[in-house]
Motif scaffolding. Structure first.
Motif, PDB file in Angstrom:
ATOM      1  N   ASN A  49      -6.119  -5.448  -1.764  1.00 21.49           N
ATOM      2  CA  ASN A  49      -5.110  -5.705  -2.800  1.00 21.49           C
ATOM      3  C   ASN A  49      -5.565  -6.780  -3.782  1.00 21.49           C
ATOM      4  O   ASN A  49      -5.217  -6.735  -4.969  1.00 21.49           O
ATOM      5  CB  ASN A  49      -3.782  -6.104  -2.154  1.00 21.49           C
ATOM      6  CG  ASN A  49      -3.040  -4.916  -1.567  1.00 21.49           C
ATOM      7  OD1 ASN A  49      -3.109  -3.810  -2.101  1.00 21.49           O
ATOM      8  ND2 ASN A  49      -2.342  -5.124  -0.473  1.00 21.49           N
ATOM      9  N   LEU A  52      -7.695  -5.135  -6.218  1.00 23.13           N
ATOM     10  CA  LEU A  52      -6.867  -4.342  -7.138  1.00 23.13           C
ATOM     11  C   LEU A  52      -6.068  -5.213  -8.097  1.00 23.13           C
ATOM     12  O   LEU A  52      -5.369  -4.690  -8.971  1.00 23.13           O
ATOM     13  CB  LEU A  52      -5.914  -3.451  -6.333  1.00 23.13           C
ATOM     14  CG  LEU A  52      -6.563  -2.318  -5.529  1.00 23.13           C
ATOM     15  CD1 LEU A  52      -5.577  -1.724  -4.531  1.00 23.13           C
ATOM     16  CD2 LEU A  52      -7.091  -1.232  -6.471  1.00 23.13           C
ATOM     17  N   LYS A  54      -3.551  -7.331  -7.338  1.00 26.91           N
ATOM     18  CA  LYS A  54      -2.116  -7.364  -7.034  1.00 26.91           C
ATOM     19  C   LYS A  54      -1.596  -8.777  -6.761  1.00 26.91           C
ATOM     20  O   LYS A  54      -0.393  -9.009  -6.842  1.00 26.91           O
ATOM     21  CB  LYS A  54      -1.816  -6.463  -5.830  1.00 26.91           C
ATOM     22  CG  LYS A  54      -1.971  -4.983  -6.140  1.00 26.91           C
ATOM     23  CD  LYS A  54      -1.450  -4.128  -4.993  1.00 26.91           C
ATOM     24  CE  LYS A  54      -1.509  -2.646  -5.352  1.00 26.91           C
ATOM     25  NZ  LYS A  54      -0.963  -1.794  -4.264  1.00 26.91           N
ATOM     26  N   TYR A  55      -2.488  -9.714  -6.387  1.00 27.02           N
ATOM     27  CA  TYR A  55      -2.053 -11.075  -6.067  1.00 27.02           C
ATOM     28  C   TYR A  55      -2.868 -12.078  -6.872  1.00 27.02           C
ATOM     29  O   TYR A  55      -4.008 -11.812  -7.263  1.00 27.02           O
ATOM     30  CB  TYR A  55      -2.255 -11.383  -4.565  1.00 27.02           C
ATOM     31  CG  TYR A  55      -1.602 -10.428  -3.611  1.00 27.02           C
ATOM     32  CD1 TYR A  55      -0.268 -10.056  -3.734  1.00 27.02           C
ATOM     33  CD2 TYR A  55      -2.333  -9.877  -2.547  1.00 27.02           C
ATOM     34  CE1 TYR A  55       0.322  -9.180  -2.844  1.00 27.02           C
ATOM     35  CE2 TYR A  55      -1.747  -9.001  -1.650  1.00 27.02           C
ATOM     36  CZ  TYR A  55      -0.424  -8.655  -1.806  1.00 27.02           C
ATOM     37  OH  TYR A  55       0.158  -7.791  -0.915  1.00 27.02           O
ATOM     38  N   TYR A  69      -7.720   3.107  -5.142  1.00 24.91           N
ATOM     39  CA  TYR A  69      -7.210   2.901  -3.777  1.00 24.91           C
ATOM     40  C   TYR A  69      -6.773   4.216  -3.142  1.00 24.91           C
ATOM     41  O   TYR A  69      -6.080   5.032  -3.767  1.00 24.91           O
ATOM     42  CB  TYR A  69      -6.019   1.943  -3.808  1.00 24.91           C
ATOM     43  CG  TYR A  69      -5.426   1.640  -2.443  1.00 24.91           C
ATOM     44  CD1 TYR A  69      -6.045   0.744  -1.578  1.00 24.91           C
ATOM     45  CD2 TYR A  69      -4.249   2.261  -2.022  1.00 24.91           C
ATOM     46  CE1 TYR A  69      -5.510   0.462  -0.335  1.00 24.91           C
ATOM     47  CE2 TYR A  69      -3.701   1.983  -0.772  1.00 24.91           C
ATOM     48  CZ  TYR A  69      -4.337   1.088   0.063  1.00 24.91           C
ATOM     49  OH  TYR A  69      -3.807   0.813   1.299  1.00 24.91           O
TER      50      TYR A  69
END
Length: 492
Positions: A49, A52, A54-55, A69
């Motif tokens: 993640n 990607l 996301k955080y 993904y």
């Protein structure tokens, strides 16, 4: 070829005091077939993640590729499969898609059926084929084996072997060994990359662990020697110091300056030895840093009053008018570990439900002793919630034994305070297995118990079953687990 550079990566979830990653740095070649290994809860999916985006994190991740993904979200599963592919990748070329599906042994007619009518295995293959059509992409493949039977796993593993440029999260040893050329492992204190497959990585890890254990034993003896020496030297300096207030044998006054100087020298020597001791202890702390907690587990299954626990003779099972399996015959004897094997949809779970006493429509003869006590582990973990203490009380199991098993399966103590619903998929399966192992029963029945469970925990469970030989019926697609554990295989 290009590189994915990870530099000083540090990340913790909001509200957590513990970092998942701390100053991690490494490089990944985008041509690698990278197997991703690590115990449940160590951060494998978190790292995917982070790639990607996301955080938020501190440090740096740089790459000249786009990340894709698996499994990607399908907005409308009632659409035809071809439309699902077009929605994800509008620019695909049809002949290239057909080439990928041919490699995965998926027939063309699947494209013109609603996506939600496909089996889980067919859906897995369609999603993988779609992603590998995209150029300049690096695939993040997260546990593709969970919905694949043994034949499907072999097929997908062979397919991935022909590809490159991916990170693959899987807990199936044979699957990884067949299709990866590097291992990215999240250890207890670091992240490392090694060339080779899982078996070669595990062999290297065992060699390193044995070296560290031997060095640790040498160091432990050295620390004891240093400690004893420091203690003696400390005692000497204190004894000399005491004489400052005494008298010499001749009756004349003592030379306090001389004795103080002597005591100070002795104390300095003592401190020097203490520093050597502390240095050795500090060196010791560098050892054993990545040796996993793989203590043996213990169970005590109830003995049954007769050898045969149950018998199935010419069993055929029906759902409405549809027959899911036919003419199944076998007995369950004490001490047997029976693997139910067959393709998805062949009736394995139905046979388990029948043995467990569920209302199943069948023909043939089924005999089971009325006093037989069974512990059942289902595939489903969605019902799990609440804290572990309440869960143990609700299920009438010994809480200390239950938590002891979870500790040995790599649960940290802070996990005991969390709600079970917040656990990872692997941690939830471990809760079900720990509950089963804590129950006083004659027969354990496990339906795909290893989904999401990390490899080291699988090995622990194998060792347990081989050591204690409980009577067990199980459905599992991990070929190595089945070969190591089963005393009898029933093919459906």
């Amino acid at each position: 070829m290009s590189l994915i550079n990870v530099t000083n990566l540090t990340f913790a979830y909001e509200g957590s005091y513990d970092n998942i990653f701390e100053n991690a740095s490494f490089q990944i070649d985008t041509d690698w077939k990278l197997g991703f290994s690590g115990r449940n809860g160590r951060g494998k999916t978190t790292f995917l993640n982070l790639l990607l985006g996301k955080y938020e994190y501190s440090g740096n991740i740089s790459a000249n590729v786009s990340f894709e993904y698996f499994p990607f979200h399908v907005e409308n599963k009632k659409n035809n499969t071809l439309d699902v592919i077009s929605d994800s990748f509008p620019d695909y070329i049809h002949w290239e898609l057909m080439r990928e599906l041919s490699l995965l042994k998926v027939s063309e007619d699947v494209l013109y059926r609603p996506f939600d009518s496909l089996s889980n295995g067919e859906q897995t293959k369609i999603l993988l084929a779609t992603l590998f059509l995209k150029e300049n992409s690096f695939l993040l493949i997260d546990e593709p084996t969970n919905h694949l039977d043994r034949n499907g796993r072999k097929l997908v593993s062979d397919y991935l072997k022909t590809k490159s440029g991916f990170i693959l999260v899987s807990h199936d040893r044979a699957f990884l060994d067949n299709c990866v050329d590097h291992i990215l492992s999240i250890n207890k204190t670091n992240i490392e990359i090694q060339k080779g497959n899982f078996s070669s990585w595990w062999e290297n890890k065992a060699r390193q662990d044995n070296f560290e254990l031997a060095e640790n034993e040498k160091l432990r003896k050295d620390i004891k020697r240093l400690s004893d020496s420091a203690k003696r030297t400390g005692n000497w300096s204190h004894e000399v110091e005491k004489t400052k207030n005494g008298t010499r044998n001749s009756g004349s006054k003592v030379d306090k300056g001389y004795i103080g100087h002597k005591a100070a020298k002795m104390m300095k020597r003592s401190k020097s030895i203490e520093q050597r001791q502390q240095s050795a202890i500090n060196e010791k702390s560098k050892l054993l840093k990545n040796i996993e907690n793989s203590d043996s587990l213990e169970i005590s299954q109830l003995a049954f009053h007769k050898n045969q626990l149950a018998e199935l003779n010419n069993i055929s099972i029906f759902y409405g008018e549809r027959m899911v399996c036919a003419d199944i015959s076998f007995t369950i004897e004490q001490g047997e570990r029976i693997s139910l094997s067959g393709k998805n949809g062949s009736g394995k779970s139905s046979i388990i439900k029948l043995i467990c006493g569920e209302d199943i429509s069948y023909t043939g003869t089924f005999r089971k002793d009325s006093q037989l006590q069974i512990s059942y582990v289902s595939q489903d973990t969605s019902h799990l919630q609440g804290n572990l203490s309440d869960y143990a009380a609700e299920n009438g199991i010994d809480e200390s034994l239950f938590k002891s098993i979870l500790r040995k399966l790599d649960f940290s103590r802070d996990q005991f305070e969390k709600d079970i619903s917040a656990y990872s998929g692997g941690q939830k399966k471990k809760v079900l297995i720990a509950k089963s192992l804590s129950e006083n029963v004659h027969l354990h029945i496990w339906d795909e118990p290893l989904n999401f469970i990390d490899i080291i925990s699988r090995m622990q469970i194998e060792e347990l079953l081989l050591e204690y030989s409980p009577t067990l019926i199980f459905v599992e697609h991990d070929s190595e687990f089945c070969e190591n554990i089963a005393t009898k295989t029933i093919e459906l």
